[in-house]
Design an enzyme around this catalytic site. Structure first.
Site, PDB file in Angstrom:
ATOM      1  N   HIS A 125       5.653   4.759  -2.552  1.00 37.92           N
ATOM      2  CA  HIS A 125       5.295   5.620  -1.490  1.00 37.92           C
ATOM      3  C   HIS A 125       5.566   6.928  -2.156  1.00 37.92           C
ATOM      4  O   HIS A 125       6.298   7.468  -1.374  1.00 37.92           O
ATOM      5  CB  HIS A 125       5.148   5.157  -0.857  1.00 37.92           C
ATOM      6  CG  HIS A 125       4.269   4.007  -0.073  1.00 37.92           C
ATOM      7  ND1 HIS A 125       4.280   2.998   0.399  1.00 37.92           N
ATOM      8  CD2 HIS A 125       2.517   4.179   0.384  1.00 37.92           C
ATOM      9  CE1 HIS A 125       2.705   2.014   0.596  1.00 37.92           C
ATOM     10  NE2 HIS A 125       1.865   3.197   0.902  1.00 37.92           N
ATOM     11  N   GLY A 142       7.450   0.758  -1.627  1.00 38.83           N
ATOM     12  CA  GLY A 142       6.663   0.061  -1.715  1.00 38.83           C
ATOM     13  C   GLY A 142       6.536  -0.110  -4.103  1.00 38.83           C
ATOM     14  O   GLY A 142       5.921  -1.013  -3.870  1.00 38.83           O
ATOM     15  N   TYR A 188       5.049  -2.031   8.086  1.00 34.41           N
ATOM     16  CA  TYR A 188       4.654  -2.742   6.923  1.00 34.41           C
ATOM     17  C   TYR A 188       3.788  -3.637   6.794  1.00 34.41           C
ATOM     18  O   TYR A 188       3.314  -3.973   8.419  1.00 34.41           O
ATOM     19  CB  TYR A 188       6.437  -3.074   5.945  1.00 34.41           C
ATOM     20  CG  TYR A 188       6.121  -3.300   4.396  1.00 34.41           C
ATOM     21  CD1 TYR A 188       5.601  -1.835   3.246  1.00 34.41           C
ATOM     22  CD2 TYR A 188       5.496  -4.369   3.628  1.00 34.41           C
ATOM     23  CE1 TYR A 188       6.201  -2.144   2.599  1.00 34.41           C
ATOM     24  CE2 TYR A 188       5.243  -3.964   2.253  1.00 34.41           C
ATOM     25  CZ  TYR A 188       5.621  -3.013   1.342  1.00 34.41           C
ATOM     26  OH  TYR A 188       5.569  -2.084   0.257  1.00 34.41           O
TER      27      TYR A 188
END
Length: 261
Positions: free
Chosen positions: A66, A110, A140
């Site tokens: 991310h 991610g 998450y």
């Protein structure tokens, strides 16, 4: 077509999408994911039978995961339905052609879920893999956890997430996360050979079997009360001081001080 953050090369019936976002360590920011999704959409043509996702040769980082600068501040879900990571994992899973992740370098957060959404993962022996939401205090979401546990198993996913420690390619292979591990100098040839082999098989049969496997993998039951309960637990996390502390500590390049509220 030309793209800003990825490069596309076709070799016979195989398309190679190479990341071109090195200045951000191929972080999964919106502009990068938009380019990647557009490239995949453009490659959804009959003459293309298999896709390879890769970072440039010699990369130390496959993807940093991310883009932390794009995560929202407290009070908003950091992994909502329209988050770039959620969009690209859905597209990879539903794409009607096999997608191979060819991994060289470290895979973070991610990006680990993204490669787990692909159909095969072939990695260099020097690659490492880690899931790091607890380093940032990020809750998450259920879909992401399901994507991981479907392929890696609950105990492995718990270790990866609870410790946030990288695992080697050799261990990732041993626990079933990877299909193959090869020496870095053999990685490209090995992956291309696999992709060309797949590209000679019946594309319509492959497409429907991929979809069948996706549907079977997503077959699970959760009632609405349980879903709302989990969402409430997640909301408490991204509204917490710990979530803000995790974001601030990352940006300030210091160790976070999590207090549990």
């Amino acid at each position: 077509m030309s793209y800003q953050y990825v490069n596309v090369v076709t070799i016979n019936k195989v398309a190679v999408i190479e990341f071109n976002y090195g200045r951000k360590l191929n972080a999964l920011s919106k502009v990068f994911i938009d380019d990647l999704m557009q490239a995949l959409s453009d490659l959804n043509r009959p003459e293309i039978r298999c896709i390879i996702l890769r970072a440039p040769s010699g990369s130390k980082v496959f993807s940093a995961g991310h883009d932390i600068h794009e995560l929202p501040s407290g009070g908003r879900d950091p992994l909502s339905y329209d988050d770039p990571l959620r969009q690209i994992t859905r597209m990879i899973q539903k794409f009607p052609k096999p997608i191979i992740s060819m991994v060289e370098g470290s895979v973070w957060g991610g990006a680990f879920e993204m490669i787990m959404s692909s159909d095969l993962i072939i990695a260099a022996s020097t690659s490492t893999f880690s899931m790091t939401p607890v380093n940032l205090g990020v809750p998450y979401n259920l879909v992401g956890i399901h994507n991981l546990t479907r392929d890696a198993g609950f105990h492995i996913v718990k270790e990866l997430i609870f410790t946030a420690s990288p695992i080697t390619a050799q261990r990732a292979l041993a626990v079933g996360i990877l299909n193959h591990v090869v020496e870095v100098e053999e990685l490209e040839d090995f992956t291309l050979q696999m992709a060309h082999h797949i590209s000679e098989k019946a594309p319509l049969a492959i497409a429907v079997i991929k979809e069948e496997l996706r549907v079977l993998g997503e077959a699970h039951t959760m009632n609405s009360d349980e879903f709302e309960r989990i969402q409430g637990m997640r909301r408490a996390v991204y509204d917490s001081e710990d979530y803000q502390e995790g974001m601030n500590a990352f940006l300030e390049k210091r160790k976070p001080n999590f207090v549990g509220h």
